[in-house]
Design a protein around this motif. Structure first.
Motif, PDB file in Angstrom:
ATOM      1  N   ASP A  29       1.243  -1.135   0.011  1.00 29.89           N
ATOM      2  CA  ASP A  29      -0.145   0.002  -0.057  1.00 29.89           C
ATOM      3  C   ASP A  29       0.589   0.872   0.256  1.00 29.89           C
ATOM      4  O   ASP A  29       0.603   2.478  -0.827  1.00 29.89           O
ATOM      5  N   VAL A  30       1.750   1.389   0.540  1.00 30.16           N
ATOM      6  CA  VAL A  30       2.422   2.723   0.993  1.00 30.16           C
ATOM      7  C   VAL A  30       3.660   2.283   0.279  1.00 30.16           C
ATOM      8  O   VAL A  30       4.455   3.256   0.081  1.00 30.16           O
ATOM      9  N   TYR A  31       4.882   1.517   0.781  1.00 27.78           N
ATOM     10  CA  TYR A  31       6.654   1.786   0.310  1.00 27.78           C
ATOM     11  C   TYR A  31       6.846   1.296  -1.020  1.00 27.78           C
ATOM     12  O   TYR A  31       7.398   1.772  -1.671  1.00 27.78           O
ATOM     13  N   GLY A  32       6.781  -0.320  -1.507  1.00 24.26           N
ATOM     14  CA  GLY A  32       6.528  -0.023  -2.574  1.00 24.26           C
ATOM     15  C   GLY A  32       6.215   0.394  -4.000  1.00 24.26           C
ATOM     16  O   GLY A  32       5.847   1.159  -4.584  1.00 24.26           O
ATOM     17  N   THR A  33       7.409   0.375  -5.220  1.00 21.35           N
ATOM     18  CA  THR A  33       7.945   0.984  -6.626  1.00 21.35           C
ATOM     19  C   THR A  33       7.034   0.046  -6.991  1.00 21.35           C
ATOM     20  O   THR A  33       7.022  -1.641  -6.752  1.00 21.35           O
ATOM     21  N   ALA A  34       6.634  -0.193  -8.352  1.00 24.32           N
ATOM     22  CA  ALA A  34       5.616  -0.768  -8.980  1.00 24.32           C
ATOM     23  C   ALA A  34       6.443  -2.434  -9.392  1.00 24.32           C
ATOM     24  O   ALA A  34       6.789  -3.779  -9.179  1.00 24.32           O
ATOM     25  N   GLU A  35       7.740  -1.763  -9.700  1.00 25.72           N
ATOM     26  CA  GLU A  35       9.136  -3.083 -10.101  1.00 25.72           C
ATOM     27  C   GLU A  35       8.983  -3.874  -8.821  1.00 25.72           C
ATOM     28  O   GLU A  35       9.213  -4.828  -8.576  1.00 25.72           O
ATOM     29  N   GLU A  36       9.631  -3.358  -7.842  1.00 23.54           N
ATOM     30  CA  GLU A  36       9.681  -4.417  -6.567  1.00 23.54           C
ATOM     31  C   GLU A  36       8.170  -5.115  -5.897  1.00 23.54           C
ATOM     32  O   GLU A  36       9.037  -5.558  -5.609  1.00 23.54           O
ATOM     33  N   LEU A  37       7.270  -4.328  -5.612  1.00 22.86           N
ATOM     34  CA  LEU A  37       6.181  -5.406  -5.764  1.00 22.86           C
ATOM     35  C   LEU A  37       6.383  -5.859  -6.333  1.00 22.86           C
ATOM     36  O   LEU A  37       5.808  -7.423  -6.571  1.00 22.86           O
ATOM     37  N   GLN A  38       6.310  -6.050  -7.705  1.00 25.02           N
ATOM     38  CA  GLN A  38       6.414  -7.582  -8.926  1.00 25.02           C
ATOM     39  C   GLN A  38       7.429  -8.353  -8.616  1.00 25.02           C
ATOM     40  O   GLN A  38       6.886  -9.363  -8.949  1.00 25.02           O
ATOM     41  N   GLN A  39       8.087  -7.842  -8.204  1.00 25.24           N
ATOM     42  CA  GLN A  39       9.968  -8.640  -7.863  1.00 25.24           C
ATOM     43  C   GLN A  39       9.256  -9.604  -6.450  1.00 25.24           C
ATOM     44  O   GLN A  39       9.982 -10.792  -6.439  1.00 25.24           O
ATOM     45  N   PHE A  40       8.976  -8.849  -5.196  1.00 23.88           N
ATOM     46  CA  PHE A  40       8.533  -9.275  -4.748  1.00 23.88           C
ATOM     47  C   PHE A  40       7.462 -10.749  -4.884  1.00 23.88           C
ATOM     48  O   PHE A  40       6.930 -11.754  -3.590  1.00 23.88           O
ATOM     49  N   SER A  41       6.475 -10.066  -5.901  1.00 23.18           N
ATOM     50  CA  SER A  41       5.076 -11.072  -6.443  1.00 23.18           C
ATOM     51  C   SER A  41       5.730 -12.322  -6.520  1.00 23.18           C
ATOM     52  O   SER A  41       4.977 -13.223  -6.067  1.00 23.18           O
ATOM     53  N   GLU A  80      -3.854  -4.396  -6.475  1.00 23.57           N
ATOM     54  CA  GLU A  80      -4.814  -3.311  -5.802  1.00 23.57           C
ATOM     55  C   GLU A  80      -3.646  -2.238  -5.972  1.00 23.57           C
ATOM     56  O   GLU A  80      -4.175  -1.358  -5.909  1.00 23.57           O
ATOM     57  N   ALA A  81      -2.315  -2.698  -5.390  1.00 27.68           N
ATOM     58  CA  ALA A  81      -1.573  -1.951  -5.844  1.00 27.68           C
ATOM     59  C   ALA A  81      -1.510  -1.538  -7.430  1.00 27.68           C
ATOM     60  O   ALA A  81      -1.002  -0.727  -7.738  1.00 27.68           O
ATOM     61  N   LYS A  82      -1.662  -3.154  -8.194  1.00 29.87           N
ATOM     62  CA  LYS A  82      -1.698  -1.914  -9.824  1.00 29.87           C
ATOM     63  C   LYS A  82      -2.411  -1.263  -9.825  1.00 29.87           C
ATOM     64  O   LYS A  82      -2.746  -0.327 -11.178  1.00 29.87           O
ATOM     65  N   TRP A  83      -3.599  -1.559  -9.252  1.00 25.96           N
ATOM     66  CA  TRP A  83      -4.536  -0.290  -9.658  1.00 25.96           C
ATOM     67  C   TRP A  83      -4.930   0.741  -9.492  1.00 25.96           C
ATOM     68  O   TRP A  83      -4.667   1.614 -10.016  1.00 25.96           O
ATOM     69  N   PHE A  84      -4.527   1.068  -8.668  1.00 25.86           N
ATOM     70  CA  PHE A  84      -3.745   2.173  -7.573  1.00 25.86           C
ATOM     71  C   PHE A  84      -2.413   2.968  -8.153  1.00 25.86           C
ATOM     72  O   PHE A  84      -2.284   4.234  -7.921  1.00 25.86           O
ATOM     73  N   GLN A  85      -1.635   2.296  -9.126  1.00 21.39           N
ATOM     74  CA  GLN A  85      -1.020   2.827  -9.648  1.00 21.39           C
ATOM     75  C   GLN A  85      -0.960   2.982 -10.836  1.00 21.39           C
ATOM     76  O   GLN A  85      -0.338   4.926 -11.683  1.00 21.39           O
ATOM     77  N   ILE A  86      -1.814   2.591 -11.774  1.00 25.64           N
ATOM     78  CA  ILE A  86      -2.056   2.815 -13.239  1.00 25.64           C
ATOM     79  C   ILE A  86      -4.029   3.775 -12.744  1.00 25.64           C
ATOM     80  O   ILE A  86      -3.952   4.537 -13.875  1.00 25.64           O
ATOM     81  N   SER A  87      -4.177   4.349 -11.416  1.00 27.01           N
ATOM     82  CA  SER A  87      -5.497   5.168 -11.513  1.00 27.01           C
ATOM     83  C   SER A  87      -6.809   4.582 -11.924  1.00 27.01           C
ATOM     84  O   SER A  87      -6.938   5.311 -12.153  1.00 27.01           O
TER      85      SER A  87
END
Length: 167
Positions: A29-41, A80-87
């Motif tokens: 929700d707060v700290y991850g960038t799109a790339e970091e979150l994808q790598q973590f996922s 949810e993070a993807k939706w937020f990042q692309i509005s």
């Protein structure tokens, strides 16, 4: 029943899982960038227990159910993070299909049963993994309560901003 002394390990395990889920939720929700979150996922999805690692016997399958439930939870956080990042504003059906997983109820139902001994049978884990209607209904109710609460917070915040602007 979970408060009985013989379930102390189950309580400790559940506490650790709740803590981990909370940390991962904030990260998405707060700290991850799109790339970091994808790598973590991707790392969460690829996780497999090595042969001989972890508990053996009756608990192995139970931990596998818990691991799968946690993976499903992180997939919902990722969506949810993807939706937020692309509005992107999902339809109600899209949102509820993800939100009823990201509330964590189903994951907690599975993980709270992992160390409960003979009370939680393989059939119970199979039933929980098939998205039963009762868990879905509770998730919908919890999500509605949360959304109403969050809406109330936003109304109060906007009212405070208006009052500050007027003063």
């Amino acid at each position: 029943m979970l408060l009985l002394p013989q379930y102390a390990k189950a309580r400790i395990f559940l506490t650790k899982v709740i803590s981990l889920a909370s940390i991962v939720d904030v990260m998405y929700d707060v700290y991850g960038t799109a790339e970091e979150l994808q790598q973590f996922s991707d790392a969460i999805e690829k996780y497999r227990r090595r042969n001989g690692q972890g508990r053996r016997g009756q608990y192995t399958a139970r931990f596998d159910y818990a691991k799968d439930a946690f993976k499903r939870l992180t997939r919902s956080y990722q969506q949810e993070a993807k939706w937020f990042q692309i509005s992107y504003f999902p339809t109600f059906e899209e949102y509820m299909s993800v939100a009823c997983v990201s509330d964590g109820l189903k994951m907690l139902a599975v993980t709270s049963s992992v160390l409960m001994g003979n009370i939680a049978t393989r059939e119970a884990f199979e039933w929980m993994s098939k998205d039963p209607s009762i868990l879905r209904a509770i998730s919908v109710i919890l999500r509605a309560i949360f959304e109403l609460w969050w809406f109330g917070i936003q109304v109060v915040r906007s009212s405070i901003r208006v009052l500050r602007a007027l003063c």
